[in-house]
Design a protein around this motif. Sequence first.
Motif, PDB file in Angstrom:
ATOM      1  N   LEU A 122      92.871  27.429 -23.344  1.00 30.47           N
ATOM      2  CA  LEU A 122      94.370  27.566 -23.475  1.00 30.47           C
ATOM      3  C   LEU A 122      94.655  26.112 -23.838  1.00 30.47           C
ATOM      4  N   GLY A 123      93.764  25.053 -23.416  1.00 31.41           N
ATOM      5  CA  GLY A 123      94.138  23.739 -24.260  1.00 31.41           C
ATOM      6  C   GLY A 123      95.729  23.159 -23.502  1.00 31.41           C
ATOM      7  N   GLY A 124      95.363  23.797 -22.411  1.00 32.85           N
ATOM      8  CA  GLY A 124      96.266  23.202 -21.008  1.00 32.85           C
ATOM      9  C   GLY A 124      98.045  23.706 -22.059  1.00 32.85           C
ATOM     10  N   VAL A 125      97.643  24.805 -22.754  1.00 36.80           N
ATOM     11  CA  VAL A 125      99.282  24.341 -23.523  1.00 36.80           C
ATOM     12  C   VAL A 125      99.573  25.931 -23.101  1.00 36.80           C
ATOM     13  N   PRO A 126     100.284  26.602 -21.586  1.00 35.31           N
ATOM     14  CA  PRO A 126     100.749  27.983 -22.054  1.00 35.31           C
ATOM     15  C   PRO A 126     101.581  28.322 -23.265  1.00 35.31           C
ATOM     16  N   LEU A 127     101.490  29.681 -22.803  1.00 35.95           N
ATOM     17  CA  LEU A 127     102.683  30.111 -24.010  1.00 35.95           C
ATOM     18  C   LEU A 127     103.789  30.054 -23.027  1.00 35.95           C
ATOM     19  N   GLY A 184     101.535  22.257  -7.722  1.00 34.85           N
ATOM     20  CA  GLY A 184     101.046  20.596  -7.823  1.00 34.85           C
ATOM     21  C   GLY A 184      99.785  20.366  -7.239  1.00 34.85           C
ATOM     22  N   CYS A 185      98.509  21.730  -8.063  1.00 33.62           N
ATOM     23  CA  CYS A 185      97.421  21.631  -7.543  1.00 33.62           C
ATOM     24  C   CYS A 185      96.435  20.632  -9.081  1.00 33.62           C
ATOM     25  N   ALA A 186      96.547  19.386  -8.805  1.00 35.26           N
ATOM     26  CA  ALA A 186      96.739  18.455  -9.769  1.00 35.26           C
ATOM     27  C   ALA A 186      95.198  18.743 -10.699  1.00 35.26           C
ATOM     28  N   TYR A 187      93.948  18.865  -9.519  1.00 36.48           N
ATOM     29  CA  TYR A 187      92.570  19.562 -10.005  1.00 36.48           C
ATOM     30  C   TYR A 187      92.168  20.321 -10.449  1.00 36.48           C
ATOM     31  N   SER A 188      92.560  21.776  -9.358  1.00 36.32           N
ATOM     32  CA  SER A 188      92.600  23.070  -9.939  1.00 36.32           C
ATOM     33  C   SER A 188      93.006  22.920 -11.526  1.00 36.32           C
ATOM     34  N   LEU A 189      94.570  22.621 -11.423  1.00 40.74           N
ATOM     35  CA  LEU A 189      95.170  22.575 -13.007  1.00 40.74           C
ATOM     36  C   LEU A 189      94.113  22.240 -14.004  1.00 40.74           C
ATOM     37  N   SER A 190      93.132  20.936 -13.645  1.00 45.28           N
ATOM     38  CA  SER A 190      92.424  20.406 -14.884  1.00 45.28           C
ATOM     39  C   SER A 190      91.615  21.253 -15.201  1.00 45.28           C
ATOM     40  N   VAL A 191      90.635  21.520 -13.957  1.00 49.68           N
ATOM     41  CA  VAL A 191      89.301  22.389 -14.217  1.00 49.68           C
ATOM     42  C   VAL A 191      89.572  23.828 -14.823  1.00 49.68           C
ATOM     43  N   PHE A 192      91.054  24.416 -14.046  1.00 54.07           N
ATOM     44  CA  PHE A 192      91.111  25.948 -15.015  1.00 54.07           C
ATOM     45  C   PHE A 192      92.168  25.501 -16.702  1.00 54.07           C
ATOM     46  N   SER A 193      92.556  24.462 -16.812  1.00 54.47           N
ATOM     47  CA  SER A 193      93.707  24.106 -17.938  1.00 54.47           C
ATOM     48  C   SER A 193      92.266  23.911 -18.793  1.00 54.47           C
ATOM     49  N   SER A 202     108.447  13.846 -13.241  1.00 51.56           N
ATOM     50  CA  SER A 202     108.831  14.966 -14.632  1.00 51.56           C
ATOM     51  C   SER A 202     107.613  15.704 -14.613  1.00 51.56           C
ATOM     52  N   GLY A 203     106.297  15.279 -13.446  1.00 49.03           N
ATOM     53  CA  GLY A 203     104.940  16.504 -14.694  1.00 49.03           C
ATOM     54  C   GLY A 203     104.107  15.329 -15.626  1.00 49.03           C
ATOM     55  N   THR A 204     104.787  15.041 -16.046  1.00 50.94           N
ATOM     56  CA  THR A 204     103.725  14.101 -17.355  1.00 50.94           C
ATOM     57  C   THR A 204     102.943  13.777 -16.950  1.00 50.94           C
ATOM     58  N   PHE A 205     102.226  13.058 -15.760  1.00 50.03           N
ATOM     59  CA  PHE A 205     101.524  11.930 -15.062  1.00 50.03           C
ATOM     60  C   PHE A 205     100.544  13.245 -14.980  1.00 50.03           C
ATOM     61  N   ASP A 206     100.840  14.616 -14.611  1.00 50.11           N
ATOM     62  CA  ASP A 206      99.332  14.724 -14.376  1.00 50.11           C
ATOM     63  C   ASP A 206      99.400  16.076 -15.761  1.00 50.11           C
ATOM     64  N   ASP A 207     100.412  16.357 -16.424  1.00 50.21           N
ATOM     65  CA  ASP A 207      99.616  17.042 -18.197  1.00 50.21           C
ATOM     66  C   ASP A 207      98.737  15.776 -18.581  1.00 50.21           C
ATOM     67  N   LEU A 208      99.632  14.947 -18.969  1.00 50.39           N
ATOM     68  CA  LEU A 208      98.415  13.318 -19.013  1.00 50.39           C
ATOM     69  C   LEU A 208      96.597  13.447 -18.802  1.00 50.39           C
ATOM     70  N   LYS A 209      96.857  13.209 -17.306  1.00 53.39           N
ATOM     71  CA  LYS A 209      95.217  13.619 -16.395  1.00 53.39           C
ATOM     72  C   LYS A 209      95.049  14.790 -17.184  1.00 53.39           C
ATOM     73  N   THR A 210      95.392  15.931 -16.856  1.00 51.44           N
ATOM     74  CA  THR A 210      95.252  17.310 -17.394  1.00 51.44           C
ATOM     75  C   THR A 210      94.545  16.976 -19.097  1.00 51.44           C
ATOM     76  N   GLN A 211      95.219  16.723 -19.682  1.00 47.68           N
ATOM     77  CA  GLN A 211      94.883  16.070 -21.709  1.00 47.68           C
ATOM     78  C   GLN A 211      93.435  15.221 -21.365  1.00 47.68           C
ATOM     79  N   VAL A 212      93.419  14.765 -21.014  1.00 51.28           N
ATOM     80  CA  VAL A 212      92.451  13.645 -20.436  1.00 51.28           C
ATOM     81  C   VAL A 212      91.490  14.267 -20.155  1.00 51.28           C
ATOM     82  N   ARG A 213      91.368  14.823 -18.825  1.00 50.08           N
ATOM     83  CA  ARG A 213      89.900  15.453 -17.946  1.00 50.08           C
ATOM     84  C   ARG A 213      89.528  16.122 -19.415  1.00 50.08           C
ATOM     85  N   CYS A 214      90.434  17.508 -20.424  1.00 48.17           N
ATOM     86  CA  CYS A 214      89.895  17.794 -21.232  1.00 48.17           C
ATOM     87  C   CYS A 214      89.209  17.195 -22.414  1.00 48.17           C
TER      88      CYS A 214
END
Length: 157
Positions: free
Chosen positions: A81-86, A67-76, A14-26
């Motif tokens: 944006l704080g991981g929350v896109p428009l 599905g670029c989880a690492y790039s997503l976490s760095v870019f986020s 569902s993408g929730t796992f990557d979202d959580l990882k991104t939020q934790v990294r931020c």
Amino acid sequence: LDVRSQLLQALKGSGTFDDLKTQVRCYLLAEIRSIGPAKAQPQPPRELPLVQRAASSLVLRHLRASGCAYSLSVFSSESGLGGVPLEPHDICDILRLPRSALAPAPAVAGGEGDSELVRALGAVGRLLPSGRESTATQTGGGSSPEELESRLRAVDR
């Protein structure tokens, strides 16, 4: 153990796992920065211009869809944006694109549809004048083709 792996697969699907990882990294990055050597004055989050927020949102959504989880976490964490896109309709309004430009594309056989970034770039390309009809080389004073050719030969000598 089986329930754990099923839960992990469901969260990843569902993408929730990557979202959580991104939020934790931020969060971790923010904590590390606040503890780091430059602990003088915490700087307030920068306010991005709307066009930049829209562009960053497209990139963030593209990385998530790809599905670029690492790039997503760095870019986020670096995008502001704080991981929350428009939302797509807001992106279209800001970039003056038709709302249909970011409407979900039908999936192609054997893969997924284009990401919102690819669709937005395609929409921009369709909105721009083609330029193919009016391509010309600017030369001095309306030179004839023969005169231009002789000038080019002179340059070659």
